[in-house]
Design a protein around this motif. Sequence first.
Motif, short mmCIF file in Angstrom:
data_model
loop_
_atom_site.label_atom_id
_atom_site.label_comp_id
_atom_site.label_asym_id
_atom_site.label_seq_id
_atom_site.Cartn_x
_atom_site.Cartn_y
_atom_site.Cartn_z
N GLU A 227 0.80 -1.23 0.00
CA GLU A 227 0.00 0.00 0.00
C GLU A 227 0.83 1.27 0.00
O GLU A 227 0.27 2.37 0.01
N TYR A 228 2.15 1.17 -0.02
CA TYR A 228 2.99 2.37 0.01
C TYR A 228 2.73 3.24 -1.22
O TYR A 228 2.72 2.74 -2.35
N SER A 229 2.55 4.53 -1.00
CA SER A 229 2.29 5.44 -2.11
C SER A 229 3.47 5.53 -3.06
O SER A 229 3.31 5.79 -4.26
N PRO A 263 20.73 -7.33 1.59
CA PRO A 263 19.36 -7.30 1.06
C PRO A 263 18.54 -6.14 1.62
O PRO A 263 18.48 -5.93 2.81
N TRP A 264 17.89 -5.42 0.71
CA TRP A 264 17.05 -4.29 1.07
C TRP A 264 15.63 -4.78 1.31
O TRP A 264 15.17 -5.73 0.69
N GLY A 265 14.90 -4.12 2.21
CA GLY A 265 13.48 -4.40 2.38
C GLY A 265 13.01 -4.45 3.81
O GLY A 265 11.99 -3.85 4.14
N LYS A 266 13.72 -5.14 4.67
CA LYS A 266 13.30 -5.21 6.07
C LYS A 266 13.35 -3.83 6.70
O LYS A 266 12.52 -3.48 7.55
N ASN A 267 14.28 -3.02 6.27
CA ASN A 267 14.44 -1.65 6.79
C ASN A 267 13.25 -0.76 6.44
O ASN A 267 13.01 0.25 7.11
N ALA A 268 12.47 -1.15 5.43
CA ALA A 268 11.33 -0.34 5.00
C ALA A 268 10.00 -1.04 5.27
O ALA A 268 8.97 -0.66 4.71
N GLY A 269 10.02 -2.07 6.10
CA GLY A 269 8.78 -2.72 6.49
C GLY A 269 8.20 -3.68 5.47
O GLY A 269 6.99 -3.95 5.49
N PHE A 270 9.02 -4.20 4.58
CA PHE A 270 8.49 -5.11 3.57
C PHE A 270 8.25 -6.52 4.09
O PHE A 270 7.55 -7.30 3.45
N TRP A 271 8.86 -6.84 5.23
CA TRP A 271 8.62 -8.15 5.81
C TRP A 271 8.30 -8.02 7.28
O TRP A 271 8.92 -7.23 8.00
N GLY A 272 7.35 -8.81 7.75
CA GLY A 272 7.14 -9.01 9.17
C GLY A 272 7.69 -10.37 9.56
O GLY A 272 8.23 -11.11 8.73
N ALA A 273 7.50 -10.72 10.82
CA ALA A 273 8.03 -11.99 11.30
C ALA A 273 7.39 -13.16 10.55
O ALA A 273 8.05 -14.16 10.24
N GLU A 274 6.09 -13.05 10.23
CA GLU A 274 5.41 -14.13 9.50
C GLU A 274 6.03 -14.33 8.13
O GLU A 274 6.30 -15.46 7.71
#
Length: 430
Positions: A227-229, A263-274
């Motif tokens: 949902e990121y703009s 790897p980029w992504g966790k820093n921007a909330g692309f993955w949760g623990a699940e």
Amino acid sequence: MTQIKTLATAATLSSIMALPALANPIDQVRPDAPELAPYGTLPIGVQTMQFNNPGQIDVVNTTDSDEPTYDRNLTVEVWYPAAEGTEPGGEYTAILRDGKTEVTLTGRAARDAAPAEGETYPLIVISHGYPGNRFLMSHLGENLASKGYVTVSIDHADSTYSDQAAFGSTLLNRPIDQRFVIDQMAALDGDLGAIIDSDVVGVIGYSMGGYGALIFGGAGVTQAATEYSWGTPNGLLKAHLAGSESHEALIDERVKAIIAIGPWGKNAGFWGAEGMAGLRKPTLLMAGGSDDVSVYDAIRTIFEETVGTDRHLLTFNHANHNAAAPMPAPKESWEPVDGLDFLPFEHYADAVWDTTRMNNIAQHFATAFMDLHLKGDSAKRPYFDLITNADEGVIALDEEAKPTEDHTYWTGFAPRTAAGLRFESKAKGE
């Protein structure tokens, strides 16, 4: 005698000066490189290929009311074991970070050489960052090919130096491109297709390539990320949503191991623990301890939360985002260029670590990891049975220079040469 020595020295200098200058070599191996870093014994060939993926969503031109499709063209560089007797050496014409300047790289692969015969070799896909190109990790492509792999490095459309476009395209297409290229390599016919074992595949990704590899390996993204703009429009990233049927369908049984570098992504909330727990391929993470792009603490969280698989984390203390993956900075990058407000050198190099040194360490661990998981070479396990802080390693050798029970220095590293590195491992379920 002095005159003879002087004349000999002058003759030596004259012959050295007469040698052609190397043009940005990608194949350097330092004398202090770890044991598995040097090139293997196989000659290497290289080919450039074009693959076309029809009917893909044109993210760059997508609007609220229209999602056009297009044929997504991908250029790839393929390295492979070449026929016996192939003469080593060749050049690559690459584009610099500014997207315009051509540079010449030199390596050991022979252009369009005949492939080896009589064996098949596992396939390794190499995936660059945003922006990047297929030559950014060419040192790994050549090196691994010389050790019995077919390696294919992708120019990801909308994500190269020359065609960098909306970031949303990279977010959606990166794992899709990786899957598509595996399919294309599996479908190759002729002499090259005959040597590829496409049922046994590894993926190496840097930055956004690492993002794609983790999604491809089972780490589905969060609802918020769709949902990121500033992300992928119209919720298209839901194709990779954790727990979705579309994401599950993307995951490929042929992939046996993943190396994700910065790897980029966790820093921007692309993955949760699940989503992280969904990663199901053995994974080796490499990162700079001072990475402020993908953010080192976020990469550590990936290491902690990917409980669905065995994984390792190799840390280059004090290195930033350019740790391990980029080739040495081309000499042309040392000077300012039009269109960039920074030296292109900064895109390739690290302020603390020598790039060739990091490349050699990456080659060492990539060789051990892929040999273990793609070739079933259990003799490579000791290269991962390491104390955490290399600086704390004890060198204890007997009179024959063999390790004693007190020896804890990293396997494959000569004394002093593992300084500044950390290595951690966790088993599935931990």
